[in-house]
Scaffold this active site. Structure first.
Site, mmCIF file in Angstrom:
data_model
loop_
_atom_site.group_PDB
_atom_site.id
_atom_site.type_symbol
_atom_site.label_atom_id
_atom_site.label_comp_id
_atom_site.label_asym_id
_atom_site.label_seq_id
_atom_site.Cartn_x
_atom_site.Cartn_y
_atom_site.Cartn_z
ATOM 1 N N GLY A 177 -78.149 20.720 -14.590
ATOM 2 C CA GLY A 177 -78.925 21.421 -13.578
ATOM 3 C C GLY A 177 -80.305 20.802 -13.446
ATOM 4 N N CYS A 283 -84.921 14.264 -1.000
ATOM 5 C CA CYS A 283 -84.485 15.396 -0.155
ATOM 6 C C CYS A 283 -85.050 16.702 -0.708
ATOM 7 N N LEU A 383 -92.734 51.911 -4.836
ATOM 8 C CA LEU A 383 -91.719 52.700 -4.143
ATOM 9 C C LEU A 383 -90.961 53.642 -5.083
ATOM 10 N N GLU A 408 -84.015 24.460 -6.748
ATOM 11 C CA GLU A 408 -85.000 23.472 -6.258
ATOM 12 C C GLU A 408 -86.045 23.144 -7.329
ATOM 13 N N THR A 410 -86.708 24.480 -11.497
ATOM 14 C CA THR A 410 -87.144 25.754 -12.101
ATOM 15 C C THR A 410 -88.672 25.758 -12.232
HETATM 16 P P1 TGC Z 1 -87.542 10.254 -13.144
HETATM 17 O O1 TGC Z 1 -87.271 9.138 -14.104
HETATM 18 O O2 TGC Z 1 -88.860 10.942 -13.169
HETATM 19 O O3 TGC Z 1 -87.308 9.704 -11.647
HETATM 20 C C1 TGC Z 1 -86.133 9.020 -11.277
HETATM 21 C C2 TGC Z 1 -86.429 8.328 -9.957
HETATM 22 O O4 TGC Z 1 -86.719 9.307 -8.951
HETATM 23 C C3 TGC Z 1 -88.049 9.109 -8.441
HETATM 24 N N1 TGC Z 1 -88.621 10.445 -8.200
HETATM 25 C C4 TGC Z 1 -88.787 10.951 -6.982
HETATM 26 N N2 TGC Z 1 -88.562 10.427 -5.767
HETATM 27 C C5 TGC Z 1 -88.834 11.206 -4.711
HETATM 28 N N3 TGC Z 1 -89.319 12.466 -4.838
HETATM 29 C C6 TGC Z 1 -89.542 13.030 -6.039
HETATM 30 N N4 TGC Z 1 -90.000 14.281 -6.141
HETATM 31 C C7 TGC Z 1 -89.280 12.260 -7.190
HETATM 32 N N5 TGC Z 1 -89.376 12.494 -8.530
HETATM 33 C C8 TGC Z 1 -88.971 11.375 -9.128
HETATM 34 C C9 TGC Z 1 -88.774 8.328 -9.513
HETATM 35 O O5 TGC Z 1 -89.836 7.609 -8.979
HETATM 36 C C10 TGC Z 1 -87.649 7.417 -9.994
HETATM 37 O O6 TGC Z 1 -87.459 6.433 -9.009
HETATM 38 P P2 TGC Z 1 -87.029 4.917 -9.401
HETATM 39 O O7 TGC Z 1 -86.814 4.228 -8.097
HETATM 40 O O8 TGC Z 1 -88.161 4.375 -10.206
HETATM 41 O O9 TGC Z 1 -85.778 5.046 -10.220
HETATM 42 O O10 TGC Z 1 -86.347 11.294 -13.292
HETATM 43 P P3 TGC Z 1 -85.955 12.262 -14.469
HETATM 44 O O11 TGC Z 1 -84.493 12.085 -14.739
HETATM 45 O O12 TGC Z 1 -86.904 12.110 -15.630
HETATM 46 O O13 TGC Z 1 -86.114 13.711 -13.807
HETATM 47 C C11 TGC Z 1 -87.285 14.181 -13.336
HETATM 48 C C12 TGC Z 1 -87.127 15.671 -12.904
HETATM 49 C C13 TGC Z 1 -86.826 16.567 -14.095
HETATM 50 C C14 TGC Z 1 -88.456 16.055 -12.312
HETATM 51 C C15 TGC Z 1 -85.995 15.806 -11.871
HETATM 52 O O14 TGC Z 1 -84.770 15.525 -12.424
HETATM 53 C C16 TGC Z 1 -85.941 17.180 -11.232
HETATM 54 O O15 TGC Z 1 -86.674 17.436 -10.288
HETATM 55 N N6 TGC Z 1 -85.059 18.096 -11.738
HETATM 56 C C17 TGC Z 1 -84.824 19.377 -11.082
HETATM 57 C C18 TGC Z 1 -83.493 19.325 -10.362
HETATM 58 C C19 TGC Z 1 -83.499 20.151 -9.110
HETATM 59 O O16 TGC Z 1 -84.518 20.510 -8.561
HETATM 60 N N7 TGC Z 1 -82.330 20.400 -8.590
HETATM 61 C C20 TGC Z 1 -82.206 21.071 -7.326
HETATM 62 C C21 TGC Z 1 -80.805 20.945 -6.780
HETATM 63 S S1 TGC Z 1 -80.660 21.315 -5.053
HETATM 64 C C22 TGC Z 1 -80.946 22.964 -4.965
HETATM 65 O O17 TGC Z 1 -81.290 23.620 -5.873
HETATM 66 C C23 TGC Z 1 -80.753 23.558 -3.630
HETATM 67 S S2 TGC Z 1 -81.045 25.248 -3.510
HETATM 68 C C24 TGC Z 1 -81.313 25.267 -1.865
HETATM 69 C C25 TGC Z 1 -81.344 26.537 -1.214
HETATM 70 O O18 TGC Z 1 -80.339 27.292 -1.213
HETATM 71 O O19 TGC Z 1 -82.399 26.812 -0.594
HETATM 72 P P1 FAD Z 2 -80.809 24.677 -16.714
HETATM 73 O O1 FAD Z 2 -81.243 23.329 -16.251
HETATM 74 O O2 FAD Z 2 -79.707 24.745 -17.710
HETATM 75 O O3 FAD Z 2 -82.072 25.437 -17.282
HETATM 76 C C1 FAD Z 2 -81.989 26.610 -18.083
HETATM 77 C C2 FAD Z 2 -83.411 26.929 -18.583
HETATM 78 O O4 FAD Z 2 -83.885 25.830 -19.385
HETATM 79 C C3 FAD Z 2 -84.408 27.070 -17.434
HETATM 80 O O5 FAD Z 2 -85.369 28.052 -17.747
HETATM 81 C C4 FAD Z 2 -85.067 25.705 -17.407
HETATM 82 O O6 FAD Z 2 -86.366 25.690 -16.805
HETATM 83 C C5 FAD Z 2 -85.119 25.386 -18.890
HETATM 84 N N1 FAD Z 2 -85.274 23.945 -19.109
HETATM 85 C C6 FAD Z 2 -84.425 22.939 -18.782
HETATM 86 N N2 FAD Z 2 -84.950 21.755 -19.100
HETATM 87 C C7 FAD Z 2 -86.169 22.010 -19.625
HETATM 88 C C8 FAD Z 2 -87.231 21.197 -20.151
HETATM 89 N N3 FAD Z 2 -87.148 19.864 -20.147
HETATM 90 N N4 FAD Z 2 -88.340 21.824 -20.621
HETATM 91 C C9 FAD Z 2 -88.461 23.174 -20.601
HETATM 92 N N5 FAD Z 2 -87.495 23.999 -20.120
HETATM 93 C C10 FAD Z 2 -86.380 23.412 -19.635
HETATM 94 N N6 FAD Z 2 -77.861 22.957 -6.576
HETATM 95 C C11 FAD Z 2 -77.486 22.009 -5.663
HETATM 96 O O7 FAD Z 2 -77.333 20.838 -5.999
HETATM 97 N N7 FAD Z 2 -77.277 22.352 -4.360
HETATM 98 C C12 FAD Z 2 -77.420 23.619 -3.907
HETATM 99 O O8 FAD Z 2 -77.226 23.884 -2.709
HETATM 100 C C13 FAD Z 2 -77.795 24.637 -4.839
HETATM 101 N N8 FAD Z 2 -77.887 25.943 -4.444
HETATM 102 C C14 FAD Z 2 -78.130 26.927 -5.378
HETATM 103 C C15 FAD Z 2 -78.077 28.262 -4.994
HETATM 104 C C16 FAD Z 2 -78.281 29.267 -5.940
HETATM 105 C C17 FAD Z 2 -78.181 30.689 -5.530
HETATM 106 C C18 FAD Z 2 -78.592 28.921 -7.279
HETATM 107 C C19 FAD Z 2 -78.862 29.982 -8.291
HETATM 108 C C20 FAD Z 2 -78.631 27.610 -7.673
HETATM 109 C C21 FAD Z 2 -78.394 26.584 -6.729
HETATM 110 N N9 FAD Z 2 -78.367 25.227 -7.099
HETATM 111 C C22 FAD Z 2 -78.014 24.253 -6.191
HETATM 112 C C23 FAD Z 2 -78.526 24.863 -8.503
HETATM 113 C C24 FAD Z 2 -79.973 24.848 -8.979
HETATM 114 O O9 FAD Z 2 -80.661 23.750 -8.464
HETATM 115 C C25 FAD Z 2 -79.961 24.844 -10.512
HETATM 116 O O10 FAD Z 2 -79.538 26.127 -10.915
HETATM 117 C C26 FAD Z 2 -81.317 24.515 -11.105
HETATM 118 O O11 FAD Z 2 -81.642 23.151 -10.870
HETATM 119 C C27 FAD Z 2 -81.384 24.811 -12.628
HETATM 120 O O12 FAD Z 2 -80.263 24.314 -13.285
HETATM 121 P P2 FAD Z 2 -79.437 25.276 -14.298
HETATM 122 O O13 FAD Z 2 -79.140 26.536 -13.597
HETATM 123 O O14 FAD Z 2 -78.303 24.458 -14.794
HETATM 124 O O15 FAD Z 2 -80.445 25.594 -15.456
#
Ligand code: TGC
Ligand code: FAD
Length: 429
Positions: A177, A283, A383, A408, A410
């Protein structure tokens, strides 16, 4: 302040200034103290409305009216039934909200601020609507717009902008995640095709999508292949979805698992313009930006509900709005909403100016979602028992924001992104 003059100044002469500053005012505008300044509005205390352009206000008001007329009358039922009203997607497309800040291919091409305002109004209805628009526009369409071929853009973007094709974005896996770089889904080259195997979890819109943007690692002998994006239409053999049920948050939104069982796509399905984790993360910057604004919509809805309720609910012989403890809660909500809006607007203006860094977006997402959730929880206390029912929007928003805090990135992930930005040290590796 014993020596204060009648006009409120300290009565002393202003300091003399050199020629460098001649012509500049050295005292407060005398009119400030004399002309009548209207009392601030409880719902726009700092007058932030005046900082918006006419076009921005028009877009904001249009989306607000859509939410009032088409979302609010039914949202409690959709939330209770755990369903997203698919039949409204076309209407959302006709309003120009899908991919609205993207250029060309049928997209509205608005400013980032206008897009943010639309997200705010949608999320004042329900996070499920903002989520739908975020995933369609900022994740799926943005991936194609920024990283796709001309043919991919022509094929998909106009249909997606119109709401005729629905997209989802598969990055997260059950075991990966916060750390998507560890993903196990692979794409193996086979002749001129790619064969995708693996699964994605928690994917918004998954079960209703016509196409999935899927991030997979290219298969190599030592497992260090690059992460690449693929466009997978829903009818592709080997691709199936399974909805995640029994959610108590974002119930007016479909969340699914995507399963790829030797799913064969042609070479033309790969997004040609990006390789590596920066593809999906680019993205996420867009969708996270929408959340910076959106969360404040949920907060505003809860604040207004609580304010309204407090003014009419009588206990101990007077409205509960008259109790000091209630006033403190309402004031704290109002402060954080106004501070959050200024933050969102500032980041939006930076983005429109090409000066927003991803860590600015983390700043806004971390602060505004955290504060919005605290506001919803506080509103719920005002409320009382009524706050736990779907008769009021408060507990629905509160439950939704638990997801928004997690997806997006945590709150912990955004804290660490900011920690790295100010210390230069990465806590991730
Ligand atoms: P790291 O080594 O830092 O970076 C890897 C490569 O990515 C580049 N980069 C970025 N590029 C564009 N925008 C950013 N914000 C970027 N952050 C990093 C970086 O420069 C590097 O590029 P290159 O060319 O040198 O390789 O990567 P890391 O593996 O250490 O991870 C960093 C971390 C933890 C910040 C990243 O993995 C992260 O943001 N994790 C959170 C995952 C997340 O947000 N998942 C969301 C899934 S989608 C979703 O939740 C949709 S919900 C939507 C809805 O319903 O509204
Ligand atoms: P984990 O990564 O397992 O985290 C569990 C806990 O550990 C969190 O508190 C976290 O902050 C903490 N943790 C993890 N790593 C660290 C660290 N290094 N240091 C300190 N604390 C840490 N994903 C998609 O790709 N596309 C989607 O459209 C999408 N839609 C979603 C819709 C919903 C309703 C939900 C709930 C989730 C969705 N997600 C989607 C997934 C979402 O992006 C992930 O749930 C999120 O990135 C966190 O991953 P996880 O749930 O596996 O938690």
């Amino acid at each position: 302040m014993d020596d204060a003059a009648p006009d409120g100044s300290c009565g002393r002469e202003p300091p003399s200034v050199g020629p460098k500053f001649s012509g500049m005012s050295t005292t407060a505008d005398p009119g400030t103290h004399r002309k009548h300044v209207p009392a601030p509005s409880p719902t726009d205390f700092l007058g932030i409305d005046a900082l918006l352009t006419g076009d921005e206000r028009l877009i904001r008001d249009t989306v607000r009216a859509f939410v009032r007329d088409r979302v609010l009358p039914n949202i409690a039922e959709w939330f209770e039934d755990h369903t997203f009203p698919r039949e409204m997607i076309k209407e959302i497309g006709e309003l120009g909200l899908l991919g609205m800040h993207l250029q060309g291919y049928g997209c509205a091409g608005t400013s980032a601020v206008a897009y943010g305002l639309a997200c705010l109004e949608l999320e004042a209805g329900d996070s499920g609507f903002r989520s739908f628009v975020s995933v369609q526009g900022s994740l799926a369409m943005y991936a194609i717009s920024a990283h796709g071929s001309e043919e991919q853009k022509q094929t998909w973007l106009p249909r997606m902008a119109a709401g005729d094709a629905i997209g989802c974005f598969g990055l997260t896996e059950w075991d990966f995640g916060s750390d998507p770089g560890g993903m196990r889904t692979v794409a193996r080259r086979d002749g001129s095709d790619y064969v995708i195997s693996g699964s994605k979890a928690w994917i918004t819109n998954g079960g209703i999508a016509d196409l999935a943007i899927v991030w997979a690692r290219l298969a190599t002998d030592n497992g260090d292949g690059a992460i690449r994006g693929f466009i997978v239409p829903k009818e592709t053999k080997g691709f199936s979805t399974r909805n995640i049920e029994r959610k108590l948050s974002l119930r007016a939104s479909i969340t699914s698992e995507l399963i790829f069982d030797e799913c064969r796509v042609p070479a033309g399905a790969i997004l040609p313009e990006v390789s590596g984790l920066r593809g999906p993360l680019s993205c996420l910057n867009e969708a996270r930006y929408g959340i910076v604004w959106g969360a404040l919509g949920a907060a505003r809805s809860c604040y207004e509900s609580a304010l309204d309720y407090a003014k009419t609910r009588v206990q101990f012989g007077k409205p509960i709005a008259g109790f000091q403890l209630t006033q403190e809660k309402l004031v704290n909500m109002m402060l954080e909403i106004n501070k959050g809006l200024l933050t969102a607007l500032h980041i939006g203006r930076l983005k429109d100016d090409g000066r927003a860094h991803p860590s600015h977006v983390s700043f806004g997402k971390l602060n505004n979602v955290r504060e919005a959730l605290a506001i919803c929880r506080e509103a719920r206390t005002i409320l009382g028992a009524s706050g736990i029912t779907l008769e009021y929007p408060v507990i629905r928003h509160m439950n939704n924001l638990e997801s928004v805090l997690t997806y997006e990135g945590t709150s912990e992930v955004h804290t660490l992104i900011l920690g790295q930005a100010i210390t230069g040290e990465s806590a991730f590796s």
